[in-house]
Design an enzyme around this catalytic site. Sequence first.
Site, PDB file in Angstrom:
ATOM      1  CE  LYS A 203       4.815  15.513   7.895  1.00 25.03           C
ATOM      2  NZ  LYS A 203       5.252  16.788   7.928  1.00 25.03           N
TER       3      LYS A 203
ATOM      4  NE  ARG B  32       0.899  17.766  12.559  1.00 17.16           N
ATOM      5  CZ  ARG B  32       0.127  17.780  11.429  1.00 17.16           C
ATOM      6  NH1 ARG B  32       0.049  16.840  10.660  1.00 17.16           N
ATOM      7  NH2 ARG B  32       0.084  19.121  10.778  1.00 17.16           N
TER       8      ARG B  32
ATOM      9  NE  ARG C  82       3.002  23.259   1.303  1.00 18.10           N
ATOM     10  CZ  ARG C  82       3.201  22.355   2.248  1.00 18.10           C
ATOM     11  NH1 ARG C  82       3.843  21.216   2.435  1.00 18.10           N
ATOM     12  NH2 ARG C  82       2.099  22.457   3.322  1.00 18.10           N
TER      13      ARG C  82
ATOM     14  NE  ARG D 284      -1.436  23.146   3.386  1.00 17.75           N
ATOM     15  CZ  ARG D 284      -0.836  22.101   4.039  1.00 17.75           C
ATOM     16  NH1 ARG D 284      -0.554  20.981   3.512  1.00 17.75           N
ATOM     17  NH2 ARG D 284      -1.026  22.163   5.348  1.00 17.75           N
TER      18      ARG D 284
ATOM     19  NE  ARG E 280       1.055  24.025   8.888  1.00 23.05           N
ATOM     20  CZ  ARG E 280       1.355  24.114   7.225  1.00 23.05           C
ATOM     21  NH1 ARG E 280       1.598  25.462   6.702  1.00 23.05           N
ATOM     22  NH2 ARG E 280       1.640  23.149   6.644  1.00 23.05           N
TER      23      ARG E 280
END
Length: 218
Positions: free
Chosen positions: A13, A88, A127, A160, A171
Amino acid sequence: MYVVLLGPPGAGKGSQAPILAERLGGVHISTGDMLRAALKNGTPFGLKAKAYMERGDLVPDDIVLGMLIERLEQADASESAVLDGFPRNLFQAEQLDRALEEAGKGVSCAVNVRVPTDILVERLAGRWTCSRCGSIYHEQFRPPKQAGVCDNCGGELRQRADDRREAVERRLEVYQQETAPLIEFYRSSQRLVDVDGDQAPERVTWELLAAMERCQPV
Ligand code: AMP
């Protein structure tokens, strides 16, 4: 036109939303980016959000909603926006509809970017994000030209805190419990479009743009 980008963490996203926003002539609004900026600047919102974010839990609705509604009231978001990471949960989705409706607007469509869970874990764990401009890289699938340095702005690339494995698992769990029900919420109001996110990024962009063409302006 307002478009919601749905999909689990790691669906792409954050990489796709700026491209879609540019094409739409609107802004990209990421509540995750806004919260990380608040945290970096040490604002009261940021400090409250810190522990939730590091664990991979959702930040309480009152913090996120206040921030989002204020952002939507700014001039550059008055006609079009791509919302990434918001809503969310069902409460946020209902509040978003209410706020936009009061202004004579509405969410035209929610694009659900589907990616299998094993691929999400692989993507999130590798990532790296630019600490300056937010550009996203992957050590295997999209490496920067020079290790640790952003191709776009020369900023330092960092992992992150919530891309660590325990937080990633949390998550994904939170996504299933809280966010996945939004697929039905938007489907039942004929606003859902599905896109296969497990393809080359350019192909996903193409399908997202085609999906947006089918969205009805409210
Ligand atoms: P993201 O960058 O969208 O993956 O968001 C990173 C983290 O910020 C999430 O794991 C949550 O802790 C928090 N967050 C972002 N957006 C929201 C939201 N709409 N509601 C609650 N928490 C959020």
